[in-house]
Design an enzyme around this catalytic site. Structure first.
Site, PDB file in Angstrom:
ATOM      1  N   THR A  76      31.572  -5.215 -80.853  1.00 11.37           N
ATOM      2  CA  THR A  76      32.614  -6.412 -80.408  1.00 11.37           C
ATOM      3  C   THR A  76      31.320  -7.567 -80.427  1.00 11.37           C
ATOM      4  OG1 THR A  76      33.827  -5.239 -78.887  1.00 11.37           O
ATOM      5  CG2 THR A  76      33.541  -7.317 -78.334  1.00 11.37           C
ATOM      6  N   LEU A 160      36.895  -5.301 -70.424  1.00  8.06           N
ATOM      7  CA  LEU A 160      36.104  -4.357 -69.764  1.00  8.06           C
ATOM      8  C   LEU A 160      36.102  -4.700 -68.081  1.00  8.06           C
ATOM      9  CD1 LEU A 160      33.546  -3.788 -72.306  1.00  8.06           C
ATOM     10  CD2 LEU A 160      35.452  -2.319 -71.789  1.00  8.06           C
ATOM     11  N   THR A 234      25.894  -3.219 -68.175  1.00 10.49           N
ATOM     12  CA  THR A 234      26.253  -2.636 -69.232  1.00 10.49           C
ATOM     13  C   THR A 234      26.811  -3.606 -70.303  1.00 10.49           C
ATOM     14  OG1 THR A 234      28.692  -2.117 -68.372  1.00 10.49           O
ATOM     15  CG2 THR A 234      27.012  -0.369 -68.011  1.00 10.49           C
ATOM     16  N   GLY A 235      26.495  -4.942 -70.124  1.00 17.13           N
ATOM     17  CA  GLY A 235      26.933  -5.739 -71.038  1.00 17.13           C
ATOM     18  C   GLY A 235      25.950  -6.232 -72.192  1.00 17.13           C
ATOM     19  N   ARG A 236      24.701  -6.847 -71.875  1.00 16.38           N
ATOM     20  CA  ARG A 236      23.956  -7.443 -72.665  1.00 16.38           C
ATOM     21  C   ARG A 236      22.402  -7.285 -72.051  1.00 16.38           C
ATOM     22  NH1 ARG A 236      26.967  -5.770 -75.768  1.00 16.38           N
ATOM     23  NH2 ARG A 236      27.860  -6.590 -77.968  1.00 16.38           N
ATOM     24  N   ASP A 260      22.061   0.002 -68.953  1.00 15.72           N
ATOM     25  CA  ASP A 260      22.332   0.597 -70.433  1.00 15.72           C
ATOM     26  C   ASP A 260      21.971  -0.328 -71.339  1.00 15.72           C
ATOM     27  OD1 ASP A 260      23.858   2.893 -71.711  1.00 15.72           O
ATOM     28  OD2 ASP A 260      25.146   1.194 -72.460  1.00 15.72           O
ATOM     29  N   GLU A 265      16.187  -3.360 -78.598  1.00 11.82           N
ATOM     30  CA  GLU A 265      16.610  -2.134 -78.681  1.00 11.82           C
ATOM     31  C   GLU A 265      16.314  -1.493 -80.047  1.00 11.82           C
ATOM     32  OE1 GLU A 265      20.489  -2.457 -75.634  1.00 11.82           O
ATOM     33  OE2 GLU A 265      20.730  -2.519 -77.862  1.00 11.82           O
ATOM     34  N   HIS A 287      22.096   2.585 -74.211  1.00 11.90           N
ATOM     35  CA  HIS A 287      22.978   1.708 -74.595  1.00 11.90           C
ATOM     36  C   HIS A 287      24.223   2.728 -75.207  1.00 11.90           C
ATOM     37  CE1 HIS A 287      24.202  -2.249 -76.791  1.00 11.90           C
ATOM     38  NE2 HIS A 287      25.325  -1.658 -76.585  1.00 11.90           N
ATOM     39  N   ALA A 289      26.864   3.493 -72.860  1.00  6.26           N
ATOM     40  CA  ALA A 289      28.389   3.455 -71.898  1.00  6.26           C
ATOM     41  C   ALA A 289      29.403   3.228 -72.641  1.00  6.26           C
ATOM     42  CB  ALA A 289      27.996   2.028 -71.229  1.00  6.26           C
ATOM     43  N   TRP A 290      29.340   2.566 -73.938  1.00  5.96           N
ATOM     44  CA  TRP A 290      30.635   2.534 -74.931  1.00  5.96           C
ATOM     45  C   TRP A 290      30.909   3.857 -75.545  1.00  5.96           C
ATOM     46  CZ3 TRP A 290      30.006   2.866 -80.233  1.00  5.96           C
ATOM     47  CH2 TRP A 290      28.786   3.208 -80.781  1.00  5.96           C
TER      48      TRP A 290
END
Length: 320
Positions: A76, A160, A234-236, A260, A265, A287, A289-290
């Site tokens: 996304t 979300l 869990t966003g950025r 997350d 990263e 990272h 969660a998705w």
């Protein structure tokens, strides 16, 4: 007529068990598990379509790709793409939306229960032999909190955020959506940013990363929160000042945090969160969660559909 070259520069960001559907047009396909900056230009020099998840395409890289027609982002977020350059030079950019509406909210709820009930801390106590020392059938070294009746504050009211709200309400929680930080008037259904921070028992972040949201949560915001509140991101990674978060957890300014996403990263030991990963009230995941299999398979389908649509002259999930 030469078939267009399609290059996937970081295929390993999608697990190997996930099937990528076939493209619906004649093409040449090249896939790399990962691509470093010094490898990039040579690998995509002749590509008309590039698939990327996290590989950066800035103006300097894009200027060396004269054949490029489409950047298909397998995610996304498009903060790894110079959108202005693409717009100015007629390069289409697509992204994938709406694929993790089950996975991310469920991850948030999982983190919430883990932290509210101090499951990590109890696990660590058992590993250290505390149970044996207590000589009781159970022991209470950390508070255990219920969720029903508590308040969830949500920053970001997109797909979300809304899906997370539905799960929270199903658990008997009261939900508050935060208005944008610094905005004096509130839209219908929103509460002032500072009020949400002050009242939330659980604060969860679902907004995009931009200059105005970088370090959205830092020392000042953490001090506004309840001492028994938990923060979940869990966003950025850049939404939260990581050093300030570690300080808040260490000093008891908030009760716990689930993270997350990280400013860089993969994160290494220079990141304050990893350097303090043994804090019993800090829960870290890489990272993911998705990343339920069903969500990633849905992502793969939308990704390929976006490319097929572009080749048919359709605007589908277009950023540019």
């Amino acid at each position: 007529m030469t078939q267009p070259l399609v290059v996937f520069v970081d295929r390993a960001t999608i697990p190997s068990q996930i099937h990528l559907p076939d493209l619906a047009f004649g093409h040449q396909w090249v896939s790399y598990d990962s691509t470093s900056p010094d490898q990039l230009s040579g690998r995509v020099q002749d590509a008309e379509i590039i698939i990327t998840n996290k590989v950066v395409f800035d103006a300097a890289v894009l200027a060396r790709l004269p054949r490029l027609r489409l950047l298909a982002v397998a995610a996304t977020g498009v903060n790894n793409i110079d959108i202005d350059y693409c717009r100015e030079h007629g390069i289409a950019v697509t992204n994938v939306r709406g694929y993790a509406t089950q996975s991310v909210p469920e991850h948030v709820i999982g983190m919430m229960f883990t932290l509210r009930r101090n499951l990590m801390a109890y696990h660590q106590d058992i590993a250290r032999g505390v149970w044996q020392q207590e000589k009781q059938f159970c022991f209470f070294t950390h508070p255990i909190g219920d969720i029903a009746g508590k308040t969830m504050g949500i920053i970001g009211s997109g797909t979300l955020g809304q899906a997370t709200a539905k799960l929270a309400e199903a658990l008997g929680m009261h939900v508050m959506f935060a208005e944008r930080k610094g905005r004096s008037d509130c839209r219908e259904g929103y509460s002032p940013f500072s009020q949400v921070l002050q009242q939330a028992d659980v604060l969860t972040l679902h907004c995009p990363l931009a200059e105005e949201t970088r370090n959205l949560i830092s020392s000042e915001e953490l001090e506004m929160m309840k001492s028994d509140a938990i923060l979940i991101n869990t966003g950025r990674g850049g939404l939260v000042n990581e050093a300030a978060l570690v300080d808040a957890l260490s000093q008891g300014a908030i009760a716990g945090a689930g993270v997350d996403v990280f400013t860089q990263e993969p994160a290494d030991q220079s990141n304050p969160l990893l350097a303090n990963q043994h804090l019993p009230n800090l829960l870290l995941t890489p990272h993911v969660a998705w990343g339920s299999d069903s969500s990633i398979q849905k992502l793969a389908g939308i990704l390929i559909d976006n490319i097929n649509a572009f080749m048919c002259g359709k605007h589908q999930n277009r950023i540019v």
